[in-house]
Scaffold this active site. Structure first.
Site, PDB file in Angstrom:
ATOM      1  N   LYS A   1      23.343 -62.409  12.275  1.00 27.30           N
ATOM      2  CA  LYS A   1      22.531 -61.795  11.231  1.00 27.30           C
ATOM      3  C   LYS A   1      23.465 -60.939  10.385  1.00 27.30           C
ATOM      4  O   LYS A   1      23.980 -59.923  10.838  1.00 27.30           O
ATOM      5  CB  LYS A   1      21.408 -60.931  11.794  1.00 27.30           C
ATOM      6  CG  LYS A   1      20.536 -60.337  10.705  1.00 27.30           C
ATOM      7  CD  LYS A   1      19.385 -59.546  11.271  1.00 27.30           C
ATOM      8  CE  LYS A   1      18.516 -59.006  10.155  1.00 27.30           C
ATOM      9  NZ  LYS A   1      17.438 -58.173  10.662  1.00 27.30           N
TER      10      LYS A   1
ATOM     11  N   ARG B   1      12.695 -56.500   1.722  1.00 26.19           N
ATOM     12  CA  ARG B   1      12.749 -55.048   1.896  1.00 26.19           C
ATOM     13  C   ARG B   1      11.940 -54.339   0.823  1.00 26.19           C
ATOM     14  O   ARG B   1      11.273 -53.349   1.078  1.00 26.19           O
ATOM     15  CB  ARG B   1      14.198 -54.573   1.874  1.00 26.19           C
ATOM     16  CG  ARG B   1      14.945 -54.959   3.130  1.00 26.19           C
ATOM     17  CD  ARG B   1      16.353 -54.420   3.115  1.00 26.19           C
ATOM     18  NE  ARG B   1      17.044 -54.814   4.328  1.00 26.19           N
ATOM     19  CZ  ARG B   1      18.339 -55.015   4.405  1.00 26.19           C
ATOM     20  NH1 ARG B   1      19.096 -54.856   3.341  1.00 26.19           N
ATOM     21  NH2 ARG B   1      18.894 -55.368   5.534  1.00 26.19           N
TER      22      ARG B   1
ATOM     23  N   LYS C   1      22.575 -51.101   6.752  1.00 26.84           N
ATOM     24  CA  LYS C   1      22.384 -51.576   8.118  1.00 26.84           C
ATOM     25  C   LYS C   1      23.656 -52.241   8.649  1.00 26.84           C
ATOM     26  O   LYS C   1      23.615 -53.003   9.584  1.00 26.84           O
ATOM     27  CB  LYS C   1      21.204 -52.545   8.160  1.00 26.84           C
ATOM     28  CG  LYS C   1      19.905 -51.865   7.754  1.00 26.84           C
ATOM     29  CD  LYS C   1      18.722 -52.784   7.863  1.00 26.84           C
ATOM     30  CE  LYS C   1      17.454 -52.033   7.483  1.00 26.84           C
ATOM     31  NZ  LYS C   1      16.260 -52.786   7.761  1.00 26.84           N
TER      32      LYS C   1
ATOM     33  N   GLU D   1      29.973 -63.289  19.037  1.00 21.99           N
ATOM     34  CA  GLU D   1      28.616 -62.823  19.358  1.00 21.99           C
ATOM     35  C   GLU D   1      27.756 -63.956  19.911  1.00 21.99           C
ATOM     36  O   GLU D   1      26.997 -63.765  20.859  1.00 21.99           O
ATOM     37  CB  GLU D   1      27.967 -62.193  18.127  1.00 21.99           C
ATOM     38  CG  GLU D   1      28.631 -60.922  17.653  1.00 21.99           C
ATOM     39  CD  GLU D   1      28.556 -59.783  18.660  1.00 21.99           C
ATOM     40  OE1 GLU D   1      27.591 -59.731  19.458  1.00 21.99           O
ATOM     41  OE2 GLU D   1      29.464 -58.942  18.657  1.00 21.99           O
TER      42      GLU D   1
ATOM     43  N   LYS E   1      21.237 -65.906   9.769  1.00 17.37           N
ATOM     44  CA  LYS E   1      20.406 -65.284   8.735  1.00 17.37           C
ATOM     45  C   LYS E   1      21.294 -64.489   7.810  1.00 17.37           C
ATOM     46  O   LYS E   1      22.039 -63.637   8.295  1.00 17.37           O
ATOM     47  CB  LYS E   1      19.369 -64.375   9.407  1.00 17.37           C
ATOM     48  CG  LYS E   1      18.414 -63.699   8.470  1.00 17.37           C
ATOM     49  CD  LYS E   1      17.419 -62.862   9.258  1.00 17.37           C
ATOM     50  CE  LYS E   1      16.438 -62.180   8.320  1.00 17.37           C
ATOM     51  NZ  LYS E   1      15.499 -61.354   9.049  1.00 17.37           N
TER      52      LYS E   1
ATOM     53  N   SER F   1      14.201 -64.176   1.947  1.00 20.54           N
ATOM     54  CA  SER F   1      13.450 -63.861   0.735  1.00 20.54           C
ATOM     55  C   SER F   1      14.271 -63.928  -0.547  1.00 20.54           C
ATOM     56  O   SER F   1      13.776 -64.387  -1.581  1.00 20.54           O
ATOM     57  CB  SER F   1      12.814 -62.476   0.850  1.00 20.54           C
ATOM     58  OG  SER F   1      13.805 -61.481   1.026  1.00 20.54           O
TER      59      SER F   1
ATOM     60  N   TYR G   1      10.318 -69.348   3.545  1.00 22.36           N
ATOM     61  CA  TYR G   1       9.103 -68.970   2.830  1.00 22.36           C
ATOM     62  C   TYR G   1       8.482 -70.187   2.140  1.00 22.36           C
ATOM     63  O   TYR G   1       7.350 -70.136   1.712  1.00 22.36           O
ATOM     64  CB  TYR G   1       9.401 -67.872   1.795  1.00 22.36           C
ATOM     65  CG  TYR G   1       9.745 -66.550   2.427  1.00 22.36           C
ATOM     66  CD1 TYR G   1       8.751 -65.634   2.753  1.00 22.36           C
ATOM     67  CD2 TYR G   1      11.069 -66.215   2.699  1.00 22.36           C
ATOM     68  CE1 TYR G   1       9.067 -64.422   3.337  1.00 22.36           C
ATOM     69  CE2 TYR G   1      11.388 -64.997   3.285  1.00 22.36           C
ATOM     70  CZ  TYR G   1      10.387 -64.106   3.605  1.00 22.36           C
ATOM     71  OH  TYR G   1      10.696 -62.901   4.181  1.00 22.36           O
TER      72      TYR G   1
END
Length: 163
Positions: free
Chosen positions: A29, A39, A56, A72, A87, A113, A152
């Site tokens: 991510k 967001r 973040k 990871e 992502k 998005s 979406y």
């Protein structure tokens, strides 16, 4: 996802007899600007507080670091992950391919998005054929190695693929 979390979830599920429950790892991510519309809709843009930075990036991956995705993902696979998630999707087709070729578990792509908004805005302005661009985008995600795609555009794409 925090280091060790997949193992803890796997251990908890297995100890309670849920050995057939699959775990999707958020192994890749990225700290991406493509999350903006989501967001904005939730009014959840990163804010600086006394305990947290404005972004973040402390727990999302550096967009320039492909090797971190392998490290990871490998740790999560070793701990019992059943699927890896990348992502956002399109900006990280190389990461999808890398994980697909490196591990023998499914790789999912999350078409976020911002990716959706770019296509939608260009289509509304008449610059692109929305249906064709969406189907091509999903095809590219699949071609890169995604075995599942979260988007979406799911309902529209399902309809368009049946036509």
């Amino acid at each position: 996802m925090m280091d060790g979390r997949i193992g803890a979830i796997r251990d908890a599920l297995d100890s309670e007899g849920f050995t057939d429950v699959s775990i999707v790892s958020y192994a890749a991510k990225y700290a991406s600007s493509f999350y903006g519309p989501f967001r904005g809709a939730l009014d959840s843009a990163p804010r600086e507080t006394s305990r947290a930075p404005r972004d973040k990036k402390t727990y999302q991956m550096d967009p320039g670091n492909a090797r971190e995705a392998i490290r990871e993902a490998a740790a999560d696979v070793d701990e019992g992950a059943d699927m890896l998630l990348v992502k956002p999707g399109v900006p990280y087709l190389d990461i999808i391919r890398l994980l697909h070729e490196s591990f023998y578990i499914p790789v999912a792509a999350y078409h976020v998005s911002g990716e959706y908004a770019m296509i939608k805005a260009a289509a509304q302005r008449g610059w692109i054929d929305e249906k064709q661009v969406v189907l091509e985008t999903l095809l590219c995600l699949k071609r890169a190695g995604a075995t599942s795609i979260l988007t979406y555009y799911a309902l529209e794409a399902a309809k368009w693929m049946q036509e």
